[in-house]
Design an enzyme around this catalytic site. Structure first.
Site, PDB file in Angstrom:
ATOM      1  N   GLU A   1     -27.291 -32.849  23.476  1.00 31.43           N
ATOM      2  CA  GLU A   1     -27.970 -34.008  24.056  1.00 31.43           C
ATOM      3  C   GLU A   1     -27.400 -35.285  23.445  1.00 31.43           C
ATOM      4  O   GLU A   1     -27.792 -35.666  22.333  1.00 31.43           O
ATOM      5  CB  GLU A   1     -29.475 -33.937  23.764  1.00 31.43           C
ATOM      6  CG  GLU A   1     -30.151 -32.713  24.343  1.00 31.43           C
ATOM      7  CD  GLU A   1     -31.643 -32.947  24.564  1.00 31.43           C
ATOM      8  OE1 GLU A   1     -32.097 -32.703  25.686  1.00 31.43           O
ATOM      9  OE2 GLU A   1     -32.336 -33.395  23.642  1.00 31.43           O
TER      10      GLU A   1
ATOM     11  N   GLY B   1     -33.234 -40.442  28.119  1.00 25.12           N
ATOM     12  CA  GLY B   1     -34.245 -41.377  28.597  1.00 25.12           C
ATOM     13  C   GLY B   1     -33.677 -42.725  29.014  1.00 25.12           C
ATOM     14  O   GLY B   1     -34.410 -43.671  29.260  1.00 25.12           O
TER      15      GLY B   1
ATOM     16  N   SER C   1     -30.905 -37.442  30.674  1.00 26.52           N
ATOM     17  CA  SER C   1     -30.990 -37.983  32.031  1.00 26.52           C
ATOM     18  C   SER C   1     -30.459 -37.014  33.087  1.00 26.52           C
ATOM     19  O   SER C   1     -29.823 -37.427  34.066  1.00 26.52           O
ATOM     20  CB  SER C   1     -30.280 -39.341  32.120  1.00 26.52           C
ATOM     21  OG  SER C   1     -30.903 -40.270  31.253  1.00 26.52           O
TER      22      SER C   1
ATOM     23  N   HIS D   1     -34.571 -31.859  17.701  1.00 25.00           N
ATOM     24  CA  HIS D   1     -34.376 -32.833  18.779  1.00 25.00           C
ATOM     25  C   HIS D   1     -34.013 -34.186  18.164  1.00 25.00           C
ATOM     26  O   HIS D   1     -34.508 -34.533  17.090  1.00 25.00           O
ATOM     27  CB  HIS D   1     -35.654 -32.949  19.620  1.00 25.00           C
ATOM     28  CG  HIS D   1     -35.430 -33.725  20.870  1.00 25.00           C
ATOM     29  ND1 HIS D   1     -35.403 -35.105  20.884  1.00 25.00           N
ATOM     30  CD2 HIS D   1     -35.172 -33.331  22.142  1.00 25.00           C
ATOM     31  CE1 HIS D   1     -35.153 -35.509  22.118  1.00 25.00           C
ATOM     32  NE2 HIS D   1     -35.001 -34.453  22.904  1.00 25.00           N
TER      33      HIS D   1
ATOM     34  N   ASN E   1     -38.630 -30.311  28.432  1.00 29.15           N
ATOM     35  CA  ASN E   1     -39.242 -30.834  27.206  1.00 29.15           C
ATOM     36  C   ASN E   1     -40.202 -31.956  27.600  1.00 29.15           C
ATOM     37  O   ASN E   1     -39.763 -33.051  27.955  1.00 29.15           O
ATOM     38  CB  ASN E   1     -38.130 -31.356  26.278  1.00 29.15           C
ATOM     39  CG  ASN E   1     -38.687 -32.006  25.036  1.00 29.15           C
ATOM     40  OD1 ASN E   1     -39.900 -31.945  24.768  1.00 29.15           O
ATOM     41  ND2 ASN E   1     -37.818 -32.628  24.262  1.00 29.15           N
ATOM     42  N   TRP E   2     -41.489 -31.654  27.541  1.00 30.96           N
ATOM     43  CA  TRP E   2     -42.477 -32.643  27.991  1.00 30.96           C
ATOM     44  C   TRP E   2     -42.677 -33.769  26.983  1.00 30.96           C
ATOM     45  O   TRP E   2     -43.314 -34.769  27.285  1.00 30.96           O
ATOM     46  CB  TRP E   2     -43.824 -31.955  28.270  1.00 30.96           C
ATOM     47  CG  TRP E   2     -43.812 -30.962  29.389  1.00 30.96           C
ATOM     48  CD1 TRP E   2     -42.726 -30.479  30.071  1.00 30.96           C
ATOM     49  CD2 TRP E   2     -44.951 -30.315  29.972  1.00 30.96           C
ATOM     50  NE1 TRP E   2     -43.116 -29.573  31.024  1.00 30.96           N
ATOM     51  CE2 TRP E   2     -44.481 -29.454  30.982  1.00 30.96           C
ATOM     52  CE3 TRP E   2     -46.323 -30.365  29.718  1.00 30.96           C
ATOM     53  CZ2 TRP E   2     -45.331 -28.656  31.756  1.00 30.96           C
ATOM     54  CZ3 TRP E   2     -47.176 -29.574  30.479  1.00 30.96           C
ATOM     55  CH2 TRP E   2     -46.679 -28.730  31.492  1.00 30.96           C
ATOM     56  N   LYS E   3     -42.177 -33.573  25.765  1.00 31.23           N
ATOM     57  CA  LYS E   3     -42.332 -34.588  24.699  1.00 31.23           C
ATOM     58  C   LYS E   3     -43.817 -34.948  24.532  1.00 31.23           C
ATOM     59  O   LYS E   3     -44.674 -34.092  24.764  1.00 31.23           O
ATOM     60  CB  LYS E   3     -41.446 -35.809  24.989  1.00 31.23           C
ATOM     61  CG  LYS E   3     -39.994 -35.406  25.271  1.00 31.23           C
ATOM     62  CD  LYS E   3     -39.030 -36.562  25.280  1.00 31.23           C
ATOM     63  CE  LYS E   3     -37.632 -36.055  25.598  1.00 31.23           C
ATOM     64  NZ  LYS E   3     -36.616 -37.097  25.560  1.00 31.23           N
TER      65      LYS E   3
ATOM     66  N   GLU F   1     -34.969 -37.059  18.716  1.00 33.47           N
ATOM     67  CA  GLU F   1     -36.118 -37.931  18.403  1.00 33.47           C
ATOM     68  C   GLU F   1     -36.739 -37.523  17.074  1.00 33.47           C
ATOM     69  O   GLU F   1     -37.240 -38.375  16.333  1.00 33.47           O
ATOM     70  CB  GLU F   1     -37.132 -37.863  19.562  1.00 33.47           C
ATOM     71  CG  GLU F   1     -36.611 -38.615  20.779  1.00 33.47           C
ATOM     72  CD  GLU F   1     -37.035 -38.040  22.115  1.00 33.47           C
ATOM     73  OE1 GLU F   1     -37.999 -37.252  22.159  1.00 33.47           O
ATOM     74  OE2 GLU F   1     -36.384 -38.373  23.131  1.00 33.47           O
TER      75      GLU F   1
HETATM   76  P1  13P Z   1     -34.355 -37.190  29.490  1.00 31.67           P
HETATM   77  O1  13P Z   1     -34.085 -36.093  30.478  1.00 31.67           O
HETATM   78  O2  13P Z   1     -35.635 -37.909  29.732  1.00 31.67           O
HETATM   79  O3  13P Z   1     -33.175 -38.092  29.296  1.00 31.67           O
HETATM   80  O4  13P Z   1     -34.571 -36.441  28.059  1.00 31.67           O
HETATM   81  C1  13P Z   1     -33.662 -35.500  27.644  1.00 31.67           C
HETATM   82  C2  13P Z   1     -34.238 -34.843  26.444  1.00 31.67           C
HETATM   83  O5  13P Z   1     -34.362 -35.451  25.398  1.00 31.67           O
HETATM   84  C3  13P Z   1     -34.685 -33.456  26.572  1.00 31.67           C
HETATM   85  O6  13P Z   1     -34.975 -32.892  25.327  1.00 31.67           O
END
Ligand code: 13P
Length: 256
Positions: free
Chosen positions: A170, A176, A216, A98, A9-11, A100
């Site tokens: 997650e 993150g 992470s 997600h 997931n590149w966000k 976020e």
């Molecule tokens: P990180 O791997 O940066 O913790 O993010 C996980 C994530 O939100 C994947 O969708």
């Protein structure tokens, strides 16, 4: 059969050139040997999806997904992207719910349910994200929270629908932050999700549903997470922006 899957997931990261460079690097590092039986998915920002799909049109190893879709097919929703639009680019999947999006854009289990329906109606697999906040983890009732997300987001979907739904656990406190759930913590939740799936969809169907871990996940901890019996793969954020790290995680999944 339950698939091993690693999704990146590149966000909201990468410029156009950075995105295309990363795709080029992934094309050369994700070889047949590295990928094996693992389903690899990348999720670039939506504005780059069309070019990324074109770049990978002859590549059998990397599928492409979007990070979100809207509840409606079309209409006066400025700035939004619909599932039919994504399907028209020949995408394979879309991430739904997600944390976020739940946290910053007010998404709920109910809106996720509609979005999952949109994905399936448009022949896109849905990667449905669930997971508890730090407060919910500390309060001890995290499993109730996660199973409510499952029950409400997946309400009304059939055993057949589950062929095209991937779950991603997650824990919000691990995203993150550099703090990963321990393999035991993650396995405990994945086993709980699997037990719920057995109850809801029956044993056979539940055994075929992939449940990914995200938060992470890095080259250094991927193998021990993937060694857990109910962790089928990973949804990778930060480490998916490095071709070397993402490739190492795919390799860990293939070899586990
Ligand atoms: P990180 O791997 O940066 O913790 O993010 C996980 C994530 O939100 C994947 O969708």
């Amino acid at each position: 059969m339950r698939r091993k899957i690693v999704a990146g997931n590149w966000k909201m990261n990468t410029t156009y050139n950075e995105a295309m460079d990363l795709v080029a690097e992934l094309k050369s590092s994700l070889t047949e040997e590295v990928v094996g039986e693992t389903g690899v998915i990348i999720t670039p920002p939506s504005v780059f999806l069309s070019d990324v799909v074109n770049e990978l049109v002859d590549n059998p190893f990397i599928a492409v997904a979007a990070q979100n879709c809207h509840e409606q097919d079309n209409g006066a929703y400025t700035g939004e992207i619909s599932a039919p639009m994504l399907a028209s680019l020949d995408l394979d999947a879309v991430i739904i719910g997600h944390s976020e999006r739940r946290q910053y854009f007010g998404e709920t289990n109910a809106s996720c349910k509609v979005k999952i329906g949109q994905a399936l109606n448009n022949e896109l697999a849905a990667i449905y994200c669930i997971g508890e906040t730090l407060e919910e983890r500390k309060s001890g009732n995290y499993m109730d929270v996660i199973l409510s997300q499952c029950a409400e987001g997946l309400e009304g979907f059939s055993e057949e629908d589950m062929d095209n739904i991937i779950l991603a656990y997650e824990p919000v406190w691990a995203i993150g932050t550099g703090e990963t759930a321990s393999p035991e913590q993650a396995q405990e939740v994945h086993a709980g999700i699997r037990a719920w799936l057995v109850e809801r969809f029956g044993g056979e169907a539940a055994q075929d549903i992939s449940v990914l871990y995200g938060g992470s996940c890095k080259p250094g901890n991927a193998a021990e997470l993937f060694a857990q019996p109910d962790i089928d793969g990973g949804l990778i954020g930060g480490a998916s922006l490095s071709a070397a790290d993402f490739t190492a995680i795919v390799k860990a999944r293939t070899e586990a």
